[in-house]
Scaffold this motif. Structure first.
Motif, PDB file in Angstrom:
ATOM      1  N   ALA A   1      -2.634  14.395  -2.400  1.00 49.53           N
ATOM      2  CA  ALA A   1      -2.272  12.973  -2.391  1.00 49.53           C
ATOM      3  C   ALA A   1      -0.923  12.762  -1.724  1.00 49.53           C
ATOM      4  CB  ALA A   1      -2.248  12.439  -3.821  1.00 49.53           C
ATOM      5  N   THR A   2       0.020  13.690  -1.984  1.00 51.66           N
ATOM      6  CA  THR A   2       1.344  13.594  -1.365  1.00 51.66           C
ATOM      7  C   THR A   2       1.239  13.704   0.155  1.00 51.66           C
ATOM      8  OG1 THR A   2       2.400  14.543  -3.317  1.00 51.66           O
ATOM      9  CG2 THR A   2       3.645  14.621  -1.257  1.00 51.66           C
ATOM     10  N   VAL A   3       0.445  14.677   0.604  1.00 51.99           N
ATOM     11  CA  VAL A   3       0.249  14.858   2.043  1.00 51.99           C
ATOM     12  C   VAL A   3      -0.384  13.621   2.664  1.00 51.99           C
ATOM     13  CG1 VAL A   3      -1.016  16.175   3.797  1.00 51.99           C
ATOM     14  CG2 VAL A   3       0.114  17.377   1.913  1.00 51.99           C
ATOM     15  N   GLU A   4      -1.400  13.070   1.973  1.00 54.22           N
ATOM     16  CA  GLU A   4      -2.068  11.870   2.485  1.00 54.22           C
ATOM     17  C   GLU A   4      -1.103  10.695   2.567  1.00 54.22           C
ATOM     18  OE1 GLU A   4      -5.469  11.131   0.072  1.00 54.22           O
ATOM     19  OE2 GLU A   4      -6.519  12.950   0.714  1.00 54.22           O
ATOM     20  N   ASN A   5      -0.245  10.566   1.560  1.00 55.00           N
ATOM     21  CA  ASN A   5       0.740   9.474   1.575  1.00 55.00           C
ATOM     22  C   ASN A   5       1.716   9.622   2.737  1.00 55.00           C
ATOM     23  OD1 ASN A   5      -0.350   8.293  -0.697  1.00 55.00           O
ATOM     24  ND2 ASN A   5       1.046   9.295  -2.115  1.00 55.00           N
ATOM     25  N   ILE A   6       2.133  10.864   3.001  1.00 54.80           N
ATOM     26  CA  ILE A   6       3.050  11.109   4.125  1.00 54.80           C
ATOM     27  C   ILE A   6       2.375  10.750   5.442  1.00 54.80           C
ATOM     28  CG2 ILE A   6       4.230  12.918   5.429  1.00 54.80           C
ATOM     29  CD1 ILE A   6       4.758  14.317   2.734  1.00 54.80           C
ATOM     30  N   ILE A   7       1.116  11.168   5.587  1.00 57.55           N
ATOM     31  CA  ILE A   7       0.370  10.867   6.812  1.00 57.55           C
ATOM     32  C   ILE A   7       0.230   9.360   6.994  1.00 57.55           C
ATOM     33  CG2 ILE A   7      -1.885  11.057   7.937  1.00 57.55           C
ATOM     34  CD1 ILE A   7      -2.108  13.861   6.678  1.00 57.55           C
ATOM     35  N   GLU A   8      -0.122   8.659   5.897  1.00 56.86           N
ATOM     36  CA  GLU A   8      -0.289   7.198   5.973  1.00 56.86           C
ATOM     37  C   GLU A   8       1.031   6.518   6.337  1.00 56.86           C
ATOM     38  OE1 GLU A   8      -1.931   5.858   2.309  1.00 56.86           O
ATOM     39  OE2 GLU A   8      -3.862   6.861   2.617  1.00 56.86           O
ATOM     40  N   GLU A   9       2.118   7.020   5.752  1.00 59.06           N
ATOM     41  CA  GLU A   9       3.429   6.436   6.052  1.00 59.06           C
ATOM     42  C   GLU A   9       3.801   6.665   7.517  1.00 59.06           C
ATOM     43  OE1 GLU A   9       8.093   7.131   4.841  1.00 59.06           O
ATOM     44  OE2 GLU A   9       6.540   7.611   3.354  1.00 59.06           O
TER      45      GLU A   9
END
Length: 293
Positions: A108-116
């Motif tokens: 989830a952290t990785v996905e949030n970074i990618i989305e940001e």
């Protein structure tokens, strides 16, 4: 004393310690009473219920435990050994859940970074120059084309001295090659990248490497332009405190109009800051901070 610990905290470690203490005195482990075993069973039920409510009903469903308990009672199994095995099973289940939860949390952290990162890139204009062009390079080219056409040229209005003019001209020539559209055609460097994309048998690694070279080379330029703007700000010229005049901006009318819209009412110092901030935003949004000479 150990029995009190067991009836309040049922972990495998405590139960093991209980046996160890008794063996230390040179005798067989003292068996648990029926009441103590029932207390541990109740506490294990409570843990299943607590974890099911707090974390996951699916993971901590106590139904299978109750089935095993009924089977143990029916078959007159040793309930002390049974509860020890069940406590061990619960601890292992908890460890597996924690591991899975951490994996999901990391994902989830990785996905949030990618989305940001994607959202930051989307803030910049996109120029589609080839059907197979990547998302990032298309937006990067758009950002650099905007900067090259409408931001960097404003520095000529400030009438830099001869040495500063040489640096400004060098920046302009480099950026024109990298990012200046030529009518309906892309810049020369982006055109080279488009030709690469059209080459038969080209690999994703080769495409990614070429796009990275474009971004890296432009990042070096942007860092140098930021330093150039910093040096200009240190000159402290009185005329730069006044609003810009565009009568000395010799560009085609549509481009000049766009620049007037961007810098109208801006002082010379304000224009220098705007150029520096735009370059800094591109570096930040495309994660190019490390690429400076």
């Amino acid at each position: 004393m150990e029995i009190i610990i067991l009836t309040n905290r049922f972990t495998t470690r405590h139960l093991s310690e209980y046996y160890h203490i008794n063996k230390g005195y040179g005798r067989a482990p003292m068996p648990l009473s029926k009441e103590e075993i029932n207390s541990l069973i109740d506490k294990l039920r409570q843990k299943y219920d607590e974890y099911a409510e707090k974390y996951s009903m699916k993971w901590f469903d106590n139904g299978p435990f109750e089935d095993r308990l009924r089977m143990a009672v029916k078959n007159k199994m040793n309930l002390e050994g049974f509860i020890l095995a069940e406590i061990t099973n619960f601890e292992k289940l908890k460890e597996k859940y924690d591991k899975k939860k951490n994996e999901k949390s990391f994902s989830a952290t990785v996905e949030n970074i990618i989305e940001e990162n994607t959202a930051r890139i989307r803030r910049h204009p996109r120029i589609e120059f080839h059907p197979s062009a990547g998302f990032e390079i298309s937006h990067f080219y758009g950002a650099l084309a905007e900067f090259t056409q409408f931001y960097l040229p404003v520095l000529w209005i400030l009438e830099p001295d001869d040495e500063a003019k040489k640096s400004l001209l060098a920046f302009e020539n480099s950026l024109n090659f990298q990012a200046m559209p030529r009518g309906n055609k892309p810049s020369k460097r982006i055109e080279d990248h488009a030709l690469l994309l059209s080459r038969k048998g080209i690999t994703e690694l080769e495409i990614e490497r070429d796009a990275s070279h474009i971004m890296k080379d432009c990042a070096f330029l942007l860092h140098e332009i930021i330093d150039y703007c910093g040096a200009l700000l240190e000159e402290r010229r009185a005329q730069w405190e006044n609003p810009l005049r565009f009568d000395k901006l010799y560009l085609e009318e549509s481009r000049k109009k766009r620049m007037i819209d961007i810098f109208s009412g801006t002082t010379g110092y304000g224009a220098i800051l705007a150029v520096s901030e735009y370059a800094g935003a591109v570096i930040e949004d495309f994660r190019l901070q490390a690429f400076r000479r």
